[in-house]
Design an enzyme around this catalytic site. Sequence first.
Site, PDB file in Angstrom:
ATOM      1  N   GLN A  61       2.962   8.123  -4.511  1.00  0.00           N
ATOM      2  CA  GLN A  61       4.010   7.017  -4.929  1.00  0.00           C
ATOM      3  C   GLN A  61       4.271   6.592  -5.280  1.00  0.00           C
ATOM      4  O   GLN A  61       3.307   6.101  -5.916  1.00  0.00           O
ATOM      5  CB  GLN A  61       3.781   7.259  -2.945  1.00  0.00           C
ATOM      6  CG  GLN A  61       3.736   8.222  -2.263  1.00  0.00           C
ATOM      7  CD  GLN A  61       3.226   7.676  -0.892  1.00  0.00           C
ATOM      8  OE1 GLN A  61       2.773   6.836  -0.620  1.00  0.00           O
ATOM      9  NE2 GLN A  61       3.790   8.656   0.149  1.00  0.00           N
ATOM     10  N   ARG A 110       0.718  -1.291   0.220  1.00  0.00           N
ATOM     11  CA  ARG A 110      -0.107   0.152  -0.098  1.00  0.00           C
ATOM     12  C   ARG A 110       1.089   0.898   0.043  1.00  0.00           C
ATOM     13  O   ARG A 110       2.321   1.258   0.726  1.00  0.00           O
ATOM     14  CB  ARG A 110      -0.770   0.415   1.412  1.00  0.00           C
ATOM     15  CG  ARG A 110      -1.723   1.139   1.215  1.00  0.00           C
ATOM     16  CD  ARG A 110      -2.594   1.627   2.495  1.00  0.00           C
ATOM     17  NE  ARG A 110      -1.890   1.271   4.063  1.00  0.00           N
ATOM     18  CZ  ARG A 110      -0.993   2.818   4.522  1.00  0.00           C
ATOM     19  NH1 ARG A 110      -1.177   3.858   3.500  1.00  0.00           N
ATOM     20  NH2 ARG A 110      -0.492   2.745   5.414  1.00  0.00           N
ATOM     21  N   VAL A 111       0.698   2.280  -0.770  1.00  0.00           N
ATOM     22  CA  VAL A 111       0.691   4.063  -0.828  1.00  0.00           C
ATOM     23  C   VAL A 111      -0.285   5.376  -0.690  1.00  0.00           C
ATOM     24  O   VAL A 111      -1.778   4.470  -1.351  1.00  0.00           O
ATOM     25  CB  VAL A 111       2.161   4.041  -1.990  1.00  0.00           C
ATOM     26  CG1 VAL A 111       2.954   3.236  -2.293  1.00  0.00           C
ATOM     27  CG2 VAL A 111       1.094   3.655  -3.254  1.00  0.00           C
ATOM     28  N   SER A 112       0.332   5.922  -0.035  1.00  0.00           N
ATOM     29  CA  SER A 112      -0.855   6.916   0.375  1.00  0.00           C
ATOM     30  C   SER A 112      -1.175   7.559  -0.575  1.00  0.00           C
ATOM     31  O   SER A 112      -2.650   8.031  -0.390  1.00  0.00           O
ATOM     32  CB  SER A 112      -0.146   7.531   1.681  1.00  0.00           C
ATOM     33  OG  SER A 112       0.232   7.082   2.210  1.00  0.00           O
ATOM     34  N   THR A 113      -0.977   7.733  -1.665  1.00  0.00           N
ATOM     35  CA  THR A 113      -1.190   8.636  -2.177  1.00  0.00           C
ATOM     36  C   THR A 113      -0.061   8.320  -3.962  1.00  0.00           C
ATOM     37  O   THR A 113       0.451   7.082  -3.897  1.00  0.00           O
ATOM     38  CB  THR A 113      -0.134   9.813  -2.084  1.00  0.00           C
ATOM     39  OG1 THR A 113       0.881  10.173  -2.548  1.00  0.00           O
ATOM     40  CG2 THR A 113      -0.822  10.960  -1.305  1.00  0.00           C
TER      41      THR A 113
END
Length: 186
Positions: A13, A7-10
């Site tokens: 990324q 998982r990445v936040s944005t």
Amino acid sequence: MLIGYARVSTSDQKLDLQLDALKAAGCEEIFSDVASGARTDRPELETAVNYLRPGDTLVVWQLSRLGRSLQHLIEVVNDLNNKGIAFKSLKENIDTSTAGGRLIFHIFGALAEFERELIRERTNAGLQSARARGRFGGRPAKMTNKQILKAVELMDAETVAVNDIANMFGVSRATLYRIVADAKKK
């Protein structure tokens, strides 16, 4: 079977580092989300959890990729454990399929619970201290006691329109009616 989750936040990324690490760890399937860690809806995590079968292991690159908080992380791992699914974090070297990994994870859980209790105790102590000094929480009153008495007097006299009384004290009609009704109950 090892199943990976990244998982990445944005969208700015990149997942590359996590995906490479999960592939190198031997994950046969990898699910990934682009979502803030604070979000509860992570469709690919849900898909990964539904894909897992007893005996499988969910692998993440780092603990923070799975849980929104330590408490949430512990809930997720406990749910997996109840389904007979192990959990592995590559960066922290935690593997709940081993006795040592389960021990470390339980220690994390105990620390999280301890932290919540400390926060609760500090909050209650602060509230008690404020009350002892005559400070109470909540929104400030819209009208002073003197203004309330004047509003009750004007409302009872029925010589001034309700809208005008409300405007005089800078409150809405609903607030004026509520304050006057509360004052008359006392």
